[in-house]
Scaffold this motif. Structure first.
Motif, mmCIF file in Angstrom:
data_model
loop_
_atom_site.group_PDB
_atom_site.id
_atom_site.type_symbol
_atom_site.label_atom_id
_atom_site.label_comp_id
_atom_site.label_asym_id
_atom_site.label_seq_id
_atom_site.Cartn_x
_atom_site.Cartn_y
_atom_site.Cartn_z
ATOM 1 N N SER A 1 -1.301 -4.475 6.708
ATOM 2 C CA SER A 1 0.740 -4.716 7.218
ATOM 3 C C SER A 1 0.668 -3.477 7.204
ATOM 4 C CB SER A 1 1.042 -5.931 6.718
ATOM 5 O OG SER A 1 2.286 -5.631 5.767
ATOM 6 N N LEU A 2 0.729 -2.760 6.413
ATOM 7 C CA LEU A 2 1.316 -1.724 6.757
ATOM 8 C C LEU A 2 0.221 -0.333 7.783
ATOM 9 C CD1 LEU A 2 2.442 -0.693 3.360
ATOM 10 C CD2 LEU A 2 3.835 -1.791 4.761
ATOM 11 N N ASP A 3 -0.971 -0.206 7.452
ATOM 12 C CA ASP A 3 -1.582 0.848 8.347
ATOM 13 C C ASP A 3 -2.679 -0.017 9.199
ATOM 14 O OD1 ASP A 3 -3.275 2.812 9.228
ATOM 15 O OD2 ASP A 3 -3.236 3.480 6.786
ATOM 16 N N PRO A 4 -2.313 -0.970 10.136
ATOM 17 C CA PRO A 4 -3.165 -1.677 11.346
ATOM 18 C C PRO A 4 -4.633 -1.313 11.295
ATOM 19 C CG PRO A 4 -1.884 -1.936 11.957
ATOM 20 C CD PRO A 4 -1.183 -1.001 10.793
ATOM 21 N N ALA A 5 -3.800 -0.022 12.387
ATOM 22 C CA ALA A 5 -4.981 1.204 12.777
ATOM 23 C C ALA A 5 -6.586 1.492 11.614
ATOM 24 C CB ALA A 5 -4.673 2.372 13.509
ATOM 25 N N THR A 6 -6.044 1.347 10.402
ATOM 26 C CA THR A 6 -6.860 2.249 9.401
ATOM 27 C C THR A 6 -7.577 0.754 9.600
ATOM 28 O OG1 THR A 6 -5.791 3.746 8.638
ATOM 29 C CG2 THR A 6 -7.894 2.758 7.127
ATOM 30 N N PHE A 7 -7.446 -0.366 9.533
ATOM 31 C CA PHE A 7 -7.969 -1.601 8.232
ATOM 32 C C PHE A 7 -8.577 -1.571 9.590
ATOM 33 C CE2 PHE A 7 -5.765 -1.143 4.879
ATOM 34 C CZ PHE A 7 -5.950 -1.661 4.206
#
Length: 191
Positions: A41-47
């Motif tokens: 939820s803090l870094d959706p782009a990386t995931f």
């Protein structure tokens, strides 16, 4: 005969100590899943980018292998309880089916590593490798347990009179399968 089967359905299968172990393992996985969810939820782009590097077909094939193994383990428990032949063969078939997962996961690790992905790549891959390897080790332990069960059934140590050991091993195996049924979608589908 119907009363004997009804009595089997009313008890917790296996040993209570195995259930404490299973619940402790599920708690650890639950904490890891929560950590994964927060990080996602803090870094959706990386995931999202990390998910694109995975092998969804390998993950699906692994899922089919584990579900098949669980089905075969459940059949083996029923065969032993009913004192029918084929329990050992079903356990060996479950080990073979679960090996689809083992070899699939090793292939996936090797391919990802060859393409430069590892625990230190980013947060997604840190979680991916940690979660899947932790699960992988549980699968290997489960396979060892299934081998022990198959050998004990073959030797006549488990014959349907006392189902405790067989049910304990089967319960552990089903926990391993259940965890993968959560891991597969969160890593390969929802990331």
């Amino acid at each position: 005969m119907a009363d004997a089967h009804a009595a089997h359905r009313r008890h917790l299968p296996g040993d209570i100590a195995v259930w404490f172990f299973i619940f402790a393992e599920l708690a650890v996985f639950g904490i890891l899943f929560i950590g994964y969810g927060v990080a996602r939820s803090l870094d959706p782009a990386t995931f999202s980018a990390g998910k694109e590097a995975l092998h969804p077909w390998t993950g699906l094939i692994n899922t089919i292998g584990l579900i098949t193994a669980s089905y075969l383990v459940a059949l083996s428990v029923h065969r032993l309880r009913d004192r029918k032949a084929g329990t050992t063969a079903l356990l060996w078939a479950a080990i073979a089916a679960s090996s689809v997962y083992t070899f699939g996961k090793l292939y996936e690790y090797a391919d990802l590593y060859a393409n430069g992905y590892n625990l230190g790549t980013d947060t997604f891959f840190m979680f991916y490798f940690f979660l899947t390897f932790f699960h992988f080790m549980h699968v290997v332990l489960g396979q060892i347990i299934l081998v022990v069960l198959a050998v004990k059934v073959k030797k006549g140590d488990y014959n349907g009179d006392d189902m405790n050991g067989m049910e304990s091993g089967a319960s552990y195996w089903h926990m391993v399968d259940l965890v993968w049924l959560v891991l597969f979608p969160i890593l390969y589908v929802l990331a």
